[in-house]
Design a protein around this motif. Structure first.
Motif, short mmCIF file in Angstrom:
data_model
loop_
_atom_site.label_atom_id
_atom_site.label_comp_id
_atom_site.label_asym_id
_atom_site.label_seq_id
_atom_site.Cartn_x
_atom_site.Cartn_y
_atom_site.Cartn_z
N PHE A 243 0.77 -1.00 -0.13
CA PHE A 243 -0.03 0.09 0.00
C PHE A 243 0.94 1.27 -0.07
N ASP A 244 1.98 1.21 0.34
CA ASP A 244 3.00 2.50 0.49
C ASP A 244 3.53 2.42 -0.67
N HIS A 245 3.53 1.76 -1.79
CA HIS A 245 4.26 1.64 -3.09
C HIS A 245 3.43 1.90 -4.37
N CYS A 246 2.11 1.58 -3.88
CA CYS A 246 1.17 1.60 -5.17
C CYS A 246 0.05 2.57 -4.91
N GLY A 247 -0.01 3.25 -3.66
CA GLY A 247 -1.27 3.60 -3.23
C GLY A 247 -1.74 4.80 -3.96
N GLN A 248 -1.07 5.50 -4.61
CA GLN A 248 -1.51 6.63 -5.55
C GLN A 248 -1.46 6.35 -7.17
N ASN A 249 -1.29 4.94 -7.22
CA ASN A 249 -1.25 4.58 -8.77
C ASN A 249 -2.48 5.31 -9.71
N ALA A 250 -3.83 5.52 -8.99
CA ALA A 250 -5.02 6.27 -9.70
C ALA A 250 -4.66 7.53 -10.02
N VAL A 251 -3.80 8.13 -9.69
CA VAL A 251 -3.48 9.61 -10.27
C VAL A 251 -2.88 9.64 -11.48
N PHE A 252 -2.40 8.22 -11.91
CA PHE A 252 -1.62 8.01 -13.31
C PHE A 252 -2.44 7.06 -14.24
N LYS A 253 -3.81 7.60 -14.50
CA LYS A 253 -4.69 6.71 -15.10
C LYS A 253 -4.06 6.48 -16.66
N HIS A 254 -3.42 7.56 -16.99
CA HIS A 254 -2.97 7.72 -18.30
C HIS A 254 -1.81 6.84 -18.47
N ALA A 255 -1.13 6.24 -17.58
CA ALA A 255 0.16 5.66 -17.66
C ALA A 255 0.15 4.27 -17.62
N PRO A 256 0.87 3.31 -18.25
CA PRO A 256 0.95 1.94 -17.89
C PRO A 256 1.86 1.69 -16.54
N PHE A 257 1.39 0.50 -16.09
CA PHE A 257 2.14 0.26 -14.92
C PHE A 257 2.90 -0.85 -15.18
N TYR A 258 4.17 -0.85 -14.96
CA TYR A 258 5.05 -1.84 -15.26
C TYR A 258 5.21 -2.72 -13.99
N VAL A 259 4.55 -3.99 -13.86
CA VAL A 259 4.75 -4.76 -12.63
C VAL A 259 5.07 -6.10 -12.95
N GLN A 260 5.70 -6.87 -12.18
CA GLN A 260 5.97 -8.38 -12.57
C GLN A 260 4.39 -9.06 -12.29
N ARG A 261 4.58 -10.05 -13.08
CA ARG A 261 3.18 -10.71 -13.14
C ARG A 261 2.59 -11.30 -11.95
N ALA A 262 4.00 -11.72 -11.38
CA ALA A 262 3.75 -12.68 -10.00
C ALA A 262 3.47 -11.85 -9.01
N GLU A 263 3.74 -10.57 -8.84
CA GLU A 263 3.24 -9.52 -8.22
C GLU A 263 1.93 -8.97 -8.12
N LEU A 264 1.48 -9.02 -9.53
CA LEU A 264 0.04 -8.57 -9.39
C LEU A 264 -0.96 -9.84 -9.05
N ASP A 265 -0.40 -10.98 -9.38
CA ASP A 265 -1.08 -12.37 -8.80
C ASP A 265 -1.10 -12.35 -7.39
N ARG A 266 0.09 -12.04 -6.75
CA ARG A 266 -0.04 -12.03 -5.40
C ARG A 266 -1.03 -10.81 -4.73
#
Ligand SMILES: [Zn+2]
Length: 218
Positions: free
Chosen positions: A80-103
């Protein structure tokens, strides 16, 4: 490439001390890449961690940048302290490991609105990947299953490591074999130690931390 550190929040660690929360902007020419977006999440999480939060837009403004200037976002991981404001960047792609999104989808459904909101555009990575010339991520599982660090290379061959939470502090970085790790440092201890040894073996010239203000210079 230039690396600029953002101060995004502070929170109270399990050790009772205040910990900073840093993100980073990597710029080259007109491109600006954001590494981690700061704190967000349900109010309960902010209360539990005694978060003193800032808006990432305010932090960017100190660098004369706005969210619209950020072309892509790299999340080292989806706490929560690393992705908590992702929604501010709705125009941008988020580069994340697939294993992390699954987790995160499995373990943190309460954070759904903060990282997995409608329209969130993920670029899912499977291991080490070059993102742009001179900018790559390396998979460093152990803190979380899909954690990644960011490597920023200079033209002269020197390189900076944005370590994310692969090590919270310089002390942890210096002594991964310690049996006195901060709570939460490793979800998988053997994998975490392997990852940390691997990044150390790369020999970064500078190491930047998300939860500590010292920069290690080699
Ligand atoms: Zn974390």
């Amino acid at each position: 490439m230039e690396i600029k550190r953002l101060h995004l929040a502070s929170l109270q660690g399990a050790d009772g001390r205040r910990w900073p929360v840093h993100g980073f902007v990597v710029t080259r020419g007109g491109d600006a890449v954001l590494v981690d977006t700061g704190v967000g999440g349900p109010q309960q999480a902010l209360d539990d961690w005694r978060v003193v939060n800032r808006s990432v837009a305010d932090a960017l403004a100190e660098l004369d940048l706005s969210p619209a200037d950020i072309g892509l976002v790299i999340n080292t991981h989806l706490h929560f302290d690393h992705c908590g404001q992702n929604a501010v960047f709705k125009h941008a792609p988020f580069y994340v490991q697939r294993a992390e999104l699954d987790r995160a989808r499995r373990e943190a459904p309460d954070l759904h609105d903060w990282f997995d909101f409608t329209g969130a555009r993920f670029e899912l990575l499977d291991g080490d990947t070059e993102i742009l010339p001179g900018l790559r991520v390396i998979a460093t599982p152990g803190h979380t299953a899909g954690h990644q660090c960011v490597v920023v290379s200079a033209d002269d061959g020197a390189f900076d490591l944005l370590i994310g939470d692969a090590a919270y502090t310089p002390r942890v970085y210096a002594d991964p074999a310690s049996d006195k790790l901060p709570p939460g440092q490793a979800s998988d201890l053997p994998a975490w130690r392997d990852s940390l040894r691997r990044v150390q073996a790369l020999g970064p010239d500078r190491v930047h931390f998300c939860h500590h203000t010292d920069v290690i210079h080699h």
